[in-house]
Structure formats: structure tokens, C-alpha cells
Design a protein around this motif. Sequence first.
Motif, short mmCIF file in Angstrom:
data_model
loop_
_atom_site.label_atom_id
_atom_site.label_comp_id
_atom_site.label_asym_id
_atom_site.label_seq_id
_atom_site.Cartn_x
_atom_site.Cartn_y
_atom_site.Cartn_z
N ALA A 118 31.07 4.26 -11.85
CA ALA A 118 30.92 3.16 -12.81
C ALA A 118 30.62 1.90 -12.03
O ALA A 118 31.31 1.57 -11.07
N SER A 119 29.61 1.15 -12.46
CA SER A 119 29.22 -0.06 -11.72
C SER A 119 30.23 -1.18 -11.91
O SER A 119 30.27 -2.13 -11.14
N ALA A 120 31.04 -1.09 -12.98
CA ALA A 120 32.09 -2.08 -13.23
C ALA A 120 33.17 -1.39 -14.06
O ALA A 120 32.89 -0.40 -14.73
N PRO B 59 28.81 -1.04 -3.19
CA PRO B 59 29.37 -0.93 -4.55
C PRO B 59 29.53 0.54 -4.95
O PRO B 59 29.27 1.43 -4.13
N ASN B 60 29.95 0.79 -6.17
CA ASN B 60 30.13 2.17 -6.64
C ASN B 60 28.79 2.82 -6.96
O ASN B 60 28.29 2.74 -8.08
N VAL B 61 28.21 3.44 -5.94
CA VAL B 61 26.94 4.16 -6.10
C VAL B 61 27.08 5.52 -5.43
O VAL B 61 27.90 5.69 -4.53
N ALA B 62 26.24 6.48 -5.87
CA ALA B 62 26.28 7.82 -5.28
C ALA B 62 26.03 7.75 -3.78
O ALA B 62 26.62 8.51 -3.00
N GLU B 63 25.16 6.84 -3.38
CA GLU B 63 24.82 6.72 -1.96
C GLU B 63 26.05 6.48 -1.09
O GLU B 63 26.08 6.89 0.08
N PHE B 64 27.06 5.83 -1.63
CA PHE B 64 28.30 5.62 -0.88
C PHE B 64 28.83 6.96 -0.34
O PHE B 64 29.22 7.07 0.82
N TYR C 99 35.29 13.12 -13.20
CA TYR C 99 36.12 11.98 -12.77
C TYR C 99 35.29 10.70 -12.75
O TYR C 99 34.23 10.64 -12.13
N LEU C 100 35.78 9.68 -13.43
CA LEU C 100 35.11 8.39 -13.44
C LEU C 100 35.68 7.49 -12.36
O LEU C 100 36.89 7.23 -12.34
N VAL C 101 34.80 6.98 -11.48
CA VAL C 101 35.23 6.06 -10.43
C VAL C 101 35.13 4.65 -11.00
O VAL C 101 34.07 4.02 -10.97
#
Length: 533
Positions: free
Chosen positions: A253-255, A92-97, A223-225
Motif C-alpha cells: 500500500a502506498s499509504a 517507499p512501499n513498492v515491490a522493488e523494495f 497480506y497488506l503492507v
Amino acid sequence: MSDRLPFPWVPFPWVPFPDEFAARYRELGYWTGETFGDFLAAKAAAFGERVAVVDSEVRWSYRELDERATRIAASFVGLGIAPGDRVVVHLPNVAEFVAVVFGLFRAGALPVFALPSHRFAEISAFCSISGAVGYVIADSSRALADEVVAAVPSVRHVLIAADLAELPAGGPLPEVDASAVAFLQLSGGSTGVPKLIPRTHDDYLYSVRESAAICGLTPETVYLVALPAAHNFPMSSPGILGVLHAGGRVVMASAPSPDVVFPLIERERVTLTGVVPPLALQWMASPARAAHDLSSLKVLQVGGAKFVPEAAARVRPELGCELQQVFGMAEGLVNYTRSDDPEDVVIGSQGRPISPHDEIRVVAEDDVEVAPGEVGELLTRGPYTIRGYYRAVEHNAVAFTADGFYRTGDLVRVLPSGHLVVEGRAKDQINRGGEKIAAEEIENHLLAHPAVHDAAVVAIPDEFLGERTCAFVITTEPVAAPALRAFLRNRGLAAYKIPDRVETVEAFPHTGVGKTSRRDLRRALADTLRKAR
Ligand code: OOB
């Protein structure tokens, strides 16, 4: 490497740029020989303690991100993952990605970018086509991972992203060649089997640097992902990589819903984000707008599907920011409207190419160029557009011209200014609010049902999503639509691919030539639906 490729084996898994083109792109200074690993190291040196990436749990500086990527790379080496190996990344959209992807780059391994919505059908296909040795997940998809491992023998490692920085380190890290494939991106596709897109360090980083320049990014950019991070648009147009290039801050952003995104824009003082048209509509319609200070947002990028002029004209008055239209494709070519373009061009076009060396041809069905301003299929070739899909020799013969132009399947016309207007599509794909669905892929899954004799999947117009899917089926005994949908879900198909509408018919319209072509059927059925509205 070939002994690690189980199926289907082909001698040349990807199609490199011809030497004379590669030489030209290097001479022009487009391809610099920088790898993604070098890129992050350079950014860490330049922007050290500035914040690089933020999610709900962490806030990493450029230095921290760089160190984490190196540590994760060492874990991959420790696991025996070798340069050239493929690893499916499903996060998902996380920094770890970001850390995991750069970790793979530094280990010389190729991330294969899955979307969070993908399920067994998609993930197992990506794993088997790429011959992936690893599958990186957030721990929530364990059950899915077990199924994937059972189905695809090449997958030796299921890796939980958060554990990667703790595994035994191997070393040293390999030398990586910038002209080699860096990762495999997903194609929206129009065929039964998904296609993977091989992008090199050289070609992709060129598009990233130019995108950052065109979009005017600076270290002040936030920048918002909002879209899935693995998609080409938030990844590089200018997206995560463009922002890291400029020394700005990436906020995950998680969603993409207003209740998640608006508070984040306010808290992080977001200046730029990119969305698909239905999200832009949802944000504009949201009453929550009034409750949040969105004044930091300077530019809203909209792309992935056609943003109609009526909606485009509402962005500035309703959201108080500039609109930038983005017409791109994971295969390469990306078009942007520019900040100094006249208002009517920003509202009425999908932008113009990144590069003066992006070659554009607009052709009729016989591949002959149409008159200037006329509508035709867009063909393109250039410094960051692929010359072939990964391990797809047969498909490449139809998806590319003999002289290397990619057939986009998009119908466009070119304005005198060079801006493109997308007028339609000549490929068997449904664009469901930016999410691409290959008609044939869904038809094949429907045909697996014992009572389905034939199937044709078409797009139906939709005010909000642009298009939805309708499956026409001929059955040997009655099957209710919900049962058919449940059947597809049980086959592990992503939710966005489940047909919105199912119509059982006695027969398909005749194609005229007597031979049944599903492509003609799809067109005829789509026409019937259009006329019925
Ligand atoms: C982006 O990439 P993909 O690979 O998911 O899809 C590419 C296709 C294009 O061939 C076109 O059919 C459609 O998506 N598309 C648009 C569009 N942007 C993409 N159709 C009409 N208007 C637009 N603005 O979707 C993508 C990749 C990078 C940046 C932006 C979008």
C-alpha cells in the motif's frame, strides 16, 4: 573488511551469540543454516507462478521475484559491492523494495533499513555509523542523496532502485554464511546517536518461520503492507517474509489511509494486515468503511505501541475481523496473542513470546526479579534476540546484562498464562503512535540552536497517538516555537521527530541531588504535565 570501516572503528562491530547458545539453537532445529538467498530460491521452486508481490505497477510471481533478485545481486557485484558491505535502503512501499533487499542478501551485502520519513539527519547518521558504501533510493530523493554523498565519504554509490536490474552484471555471486549478519535494522533508540541492530540469517529466519506458523499463514494468505515495509513489524511479524515463507501474496500500500487501503483490501481480497494503534482507530472511525467490501479481512494485527483495551474491544464489532496484538522490537523478542486465546487475553494483553526458548525476566531497578504478576522492567534473551548493537561497545555495556539479557526499557507484568501486559516505559523515548523518538537525539539538535541554553524533551499523553512530544527549553533570548521547529526541520530531522509542543521555561525543576540530570528533568517535567491535565 576493516579497511572499509572509516569511523568509529571498533575491533568487533557486532556481538555474536555465545557458542553454547548457538549450538543449542541449532540442536533445537531453530537455526537451520538457511540464508535469505536460499530461502527465496526454495520459495520460487515451491510456488513458482503464484503471485508473490503486488504494487500499483507490477505483479510479480515467485519466479519473477527470484529472477529479479538474482539479477540485482549481479548488479551489486558488478558495482564492486563486496560481501559484508553495508547499503542503506531508503524506499517507499513498492515491490522493488523486496527485490532490492533479496538482491543485497544474495550479493552478501547488508541492507540498512531506513524509513521513508527519514531525512538528512537520520540517513547521514545511518551511513556514517554503518560505513555504508551505497545508498538505494527511489528517484524522488535525489537532492537528499547529493547531500548525503557530500557529507559521508564512504558512500560511493547512489543507486536508483528501478535501474538496478539494468546495470552491468558482475559475478559470480558469493557464498553467504547463515550465521553472519544479514542486515542492520534500526532501533527505536533512547540515545543521542541512533543504534543499528545486527540480525543474522539464522536468527531472523527462525522468527519468520515461527511467526508464519503462529499466525496460521497459508498460500491463501493475502497480506497488506500498510506500515513502512522496512520496519520490523511488517517485515517479519509475520509480515512480508512470513507471507513469502507460506507462499501467500504481499500487497504493497502506498499509504496507510482508508482511501488507499480500503479499495486495496477489496480488490486484492486482503486477509491479514498489521497496523499501529492510531491507524486502527482511524480505520474504525472512517465513514469510507461502509463503501467498501472488507469482508475478506480475517485478522487485524495491532502493535508498535500500547493498544488500550477500550479500543481493542471495538475491533471485532466495528471491522468484523479478529484482533491480534503484537508486542515486538527490532532487537528481537516478538509476542503475539494467539487465535485460540480467550477474548479477555486478546483484548487485555500484548501477547506471549514466539519461542519456548525466549527467556523473560521482569526486574526492579536493582535487577532483582519482582514477584509474579508485579510490574518491572522486561529483560529478555533468546534465539532471535541480539546480544549487542552494531559498533556500540559502550552502550552495549548498559543496554545488556552481563549474562546477555537485553534491557527492553519496557515495564510489563506477566499474566499466569505467560502473556505480557505492557504497563509503561523506563527508557527516555517517546512512542508517538508507534514511531519511536529518542529524547536525547532531539535535545542535541535543540542545543545546536545558538539561543537554546538547555532542553528536555518529554512525552505528553495524547488520545489519538498515545503520546506526543513536548520540548522544554531554556533560552538566552526569546525564540518562537515555529522558529525552533523550522530550525529542526532545516537540520534535516524527520517530520515525526519535530516537537508537537515547545515550552520556554525560566529554569528546570531541581533534581534533588544538585546535579542536573536531564533524565530526572524529563521525568519531573513529564510528571508536571501529567498532573496539569
Ligand atoms: C516494534 O519495534 P520497534 O523496534 O519499533 O519498537 C520496539 C518498542 C518496544 O520496546 C516497546 O516499547 C514498543 O516498541 N512496543 C509496544 C508494543 N509493540 C512495540 N508497546 C506496547 N504495546 C505494544 N504492542 O514496534 C515492533 C516490532 C515487531 C513487531 C511489532 C512491533
